[in-house]
Enzyme design. Sequence first.
Site, short mmCIF file in Angstrom:
data_model
loop_
_atom_site.label_atom_id
_atom_site.label_comp_id
_atom_site.label_asym_id
_atom_site.label_seq_id
_atom_site.Cartn_x
_atom_site.Cartn_y
_atom_site.Cartn_z
N HIS A 19 0.84 -1.20 0.00
CA HIS A 19 0.00 0.00 0.00
C HIS A 19 0.87 1.25 0.00
O HIS A 19 2.10 1.17 -0.02
CB HIS A 19 -0.99 -0.03 1.16
CG HIS A 19 -0.35 -0.16 2.52
ND1 HIS A 19 0.47 0.79 3.06
CD2 HIS A 19 -0.40 -1.17 3.44
CE1 HIS A 19 0.87 0.41 4.25
NE2 HIS A 19 0.38 -0.79 4.50
N HIS A 22 3.95 1.64 2.31
CA HIS A 22 5.17 0.94 1.86
C HIS A 22 5.87 1.76 0.79
O HIS A 22 7.09 1.86 0.75
CB HIS A 22 4.82 -0.44 1.30
CG HIS A 22 4.13 -1.33 2.29
ND1 HIS A 22 2.95 -1.96 2.01
CD2 HIS A 22 4.44 -1.67 3.56
CE1 HIS A 22 2.56 -2.66 3.07
NE2 HIS A 22 3.46 -2.50 4.01
N CYS A 127 -0.73 -8.98 20.41
CA CYS A 127 -1.53 -8.46 19.29
C CYS A 127 -0.98 -9.06 18.00
O CYS A 127 0.18 -8.82 17.64
CB CYS A 127 -1.47 -6.94 19.22
SG CYS A 127 -2.17 -6.31 17.67
N CYS A 144 -5.71 -2.88 21.09
CA CYS A 144 -4.52 -2.31 20.49
C CYS A 144 -4.96 -1.14 19.61
O CYS A 144 -5.77 -1.32 18.70
CB CYS A 144 -3.81 -3.37 19.63
SG CYS A 144 -2.66 -2.63 18.45
N HIS A 147 -4.45 -1.59 15.70
CA HIS A 147 -5.25 -2.53 14.92
C HIS A 147 -6.70 -2.64 15.39
O HIS A 147 -7.49 -3.39 14.80
CB HIS A 147 -4.58 -3.91 14.92
CG HIS A 147 -3.25 -3.89 14.22
ND1 HIS A 147 -2.07 -3.70 14.89
CD2 HIS A 147 -2.95 -3.96 12.91
CE1 HIS A 147 -1.08 -3.68 14.01
NE2 HIS A 147 -1.58 -3.83 12.81
N LYS A 303 -6.89 7.55 9.75
CA LYS A 303 -6.12 6.39 9.35
C LYS A 303 -6.85 5.74 8.17
O LYS A 303 -8.08 5.65 8.18
CB LYS A 303 -6.08 5.43 10.54
CG LYS A 303 -4.99 4.40 10.44
CD LYS A 303 -4.95 3.53 11.67
CE LYS A 303 -4.37 2.21 11.19
NZ LYS A 303 -4.03 1.29 12.21
N LYS A 306 -10.34 0.19 4.93
CA LYS A 306 -11.33 -0.22 3.92
C LYS A 306 -12.72 0.16 4.38
O LYS A 306 -13.56 0.58 3.58
CB LYS A 306 -11.23 -1.72 3.69
CG LYS A 306 -9.98 -2.06 2.90
CD LYS A 306 -10.01 -3.48 2.37
CE LYS A 306 -8.64 -3.83 1.79
NZ LYS A 306 -8.02 -4.98 2.38
N1 MSP Z 1 7.42 -6.46 8.96
C1 MSP Z 1 7.44 -5.36 9.84
C2 MSP Z 1 8.80 -4.67 9.81
C3 MSP Z 1 9.97 -5.55 10.11
S1 MSP Z 1 11.48 -4.72 9.94
C4 MSP Z 1 12.59 -5.71 10.63
C5 MSP Z 1 6.35 -4.36 9.48
N2 MSP Z 1 5.84 -4.44 8.25
S2 MSP Z 1 4.65 -3.54 7.69
O1 MSP Z 1 4.48 -3.98 6.32
O2 MSP Z 1 3.52 -3.63 8.52
O3 MSP Z 1 5.09 -2.04 7.74
C6 MSP Z 1 6.23 -1.63 7.07
C7 MSP Z 1 6.43 -0.14 7.15
O4 MSP Z 1 5.35 0.55 6.53
C8 MSP Z 1 6.53 0.39 8.58
O5 MSP Z 1 7.63 1.27 8.68
C9 MSP Z 1 5.25 1.15 8.75
O6 MSP Z 1 5.42 2.25 9.63
C10 MSP Z 1 5.01 1.64 7.35
N3 MSP Z 1 3.63 2.03 7.17
C11 MSP Z 1 2.50 1.28 7.30
N4 MSP Z 1 1.40 2.08 7.11
C12 MSP Z 1 1.80 3.36 6.88
C13 MSP Z 1 1.17 4.56 6.54
N5 MSP Z 1 -0.14 4.68 6.45
N6 MSP Z 1 1.97 5.62 6.27
C14 MSP Z 1 3.34 5.57 6.26
N7 MSP Z 1 3.96 4.44 6.57
C15 MSP Z 1 3.22 3.37 7.05
O7 MSP Z 1 5.99 -3.55 10.31
#
Ligand code: MSP
Length: 480
Positions: A19, A22, A127, A144, A147, A303, A306
């Site tokens: 998304h 990422h 969680c 939490c 989530h 935030k 969906k």
């Molecule tokens: N798998 C773990 C990280 C392990 S690192 C050793 C994880 N994955 S995640 O896919 O949930 O999140 C990855 C990154 O995306 C995190 O840094 C998280 O903060 C970021 N984001 C998730 N949602 C976000 C937004 N809405 N906005 C900006 N970044 C966000 O956590």
Amino acid sequence: MKNKFFITTPIYYVNAKPHIGHAYTSVAADILARWNKQQDRKTFLLMGTDEHGLKIQKKAEEAEKDPQQFVDEIAEEFKSLCGKLNINYDNFIRTTDKKHKEAVQKVLQSLYDKGVIYKGTYEGLYCVGCEQFKNKSDLVDGKCPEHNIKPEIIKEESYLLKMEEIQSRLIEKIESDEFKIAPQKRKNEILSFLENNKLKDISISRKNVSWGIPLPFDKKYTTYVWVDAFLNYLTGIGWNGSSEQFAFSGLSEMKWWPPDIQLIGKDILRVHATIWPAILIHLGIELPKQIFVHGHILSGGKKMSKTLGNVIGIDEMLKKFGTDGTRYLLMSAGSFGEDIDMTMERMAEKYNADLANGLGNLTSRILKLSSISNFQFLVSIQLPISDKQFSKKINQLKLDKALEYIWKVVREDNKYIEENKPWELVKTDRKKFEKIMEKLALDLYVISELLIPFMPETSEKIKEALKTEKLNEVLFKRIK
Ligand code: MSP
């Protein structure tokens, strides 16, 4: 290795498709890597996917797929997103890679042999969304907040990693910036957490999670997904888990260590500032130089979810704004380090204002003026560009401010054209006209140079146009 720059992003969970969050971290990391390369540093950008654990096991079950097949499919989507965003990673690690799994087992065995991992009982509130144990004080109405689910109580015989004993060392390292946490407010947040809470030894094993790396010294258990995940930062640059590779640090693979910057989102700061350094301290490995924490993207102040229907799809953005348009809009949406709010409407407005009417218009005007006047661009000579103010902003990770700095010139130059009316001057005062054009062409060259890390394709197109004195396409078409 001297003059190197090693940067990491978190490895992304493959429980669902990638998304915008990422994309945000990945684009920022790519910009920093490209910038450092441009400064003649040897650069390594490490990214990847986090593929084990209960959350993913459950999703694979729901999809009635074999977990390996399930993660293979989604990992491909993350790689493909990197392609679409023009992210130039040096390695994309997957925690299901054989080499990673072997290294994790080697590390766990050595920590167990040292007595840093020991058998005990662990009880806590878990969680699954975070894949983390929570303190009661972390919960809001028993749920939490991240989530919006009630954590499960887990009490099981477990293998624990010693955390209590590293607490004071950790505080010292954070306070002194040997292990720098930035921005300052995040450093304060983590220090206040560490001063007000005693770190508890944590469980690093799971009894009922089959989708994970088996503990080498007790195969009835799998490894806690965060421990498995953190080690990617080492295995991703070629560590096989043995201490010798560090002992002879001249060995080629470990030359990148330690990371110069680890980019993470605010939701995963606590684990990165506690469990991760604890593992490294126990292994006797130097800590990362800096963890930089960015904020979250919100949509319409909320935030994204969906249920609320406010999710901004990254594919939708790419389709509408293209690769460089998306990179620009993500990075200019707000202060890097703070939460930022986005809506599709505002982005479309910004696209038209800054890209179509701003940079695109400036470029095409300058080239048109040159073609009607036979003005010879002097800027085909490569000038070394070094702009201290701009560099400072990037080095402090003020990426949005660096873009603002460029766009100030874009706006001023568009105004300068309107005020000076060079299309009239070309007929009345050739000397003045040429002076104006020289300034504009030089500015455009500098803009194209400063844009390299942010919008590599656009920068290339402008340079090409300055060389050939032709713009082969409209840079950014206005959108409705
Ligand atoms: N798998 C773990 C990280 C392990 S690192 C050793 C994880 N994955 S995640 O896919 O949930 O999140 C990855 C990154 O995306 C995190 O840094 C998280 O903060 C970021 N984001 C998730 N949602 C976000 C937004 N809405 N906005 C900006 N970044 C966000 O956590």
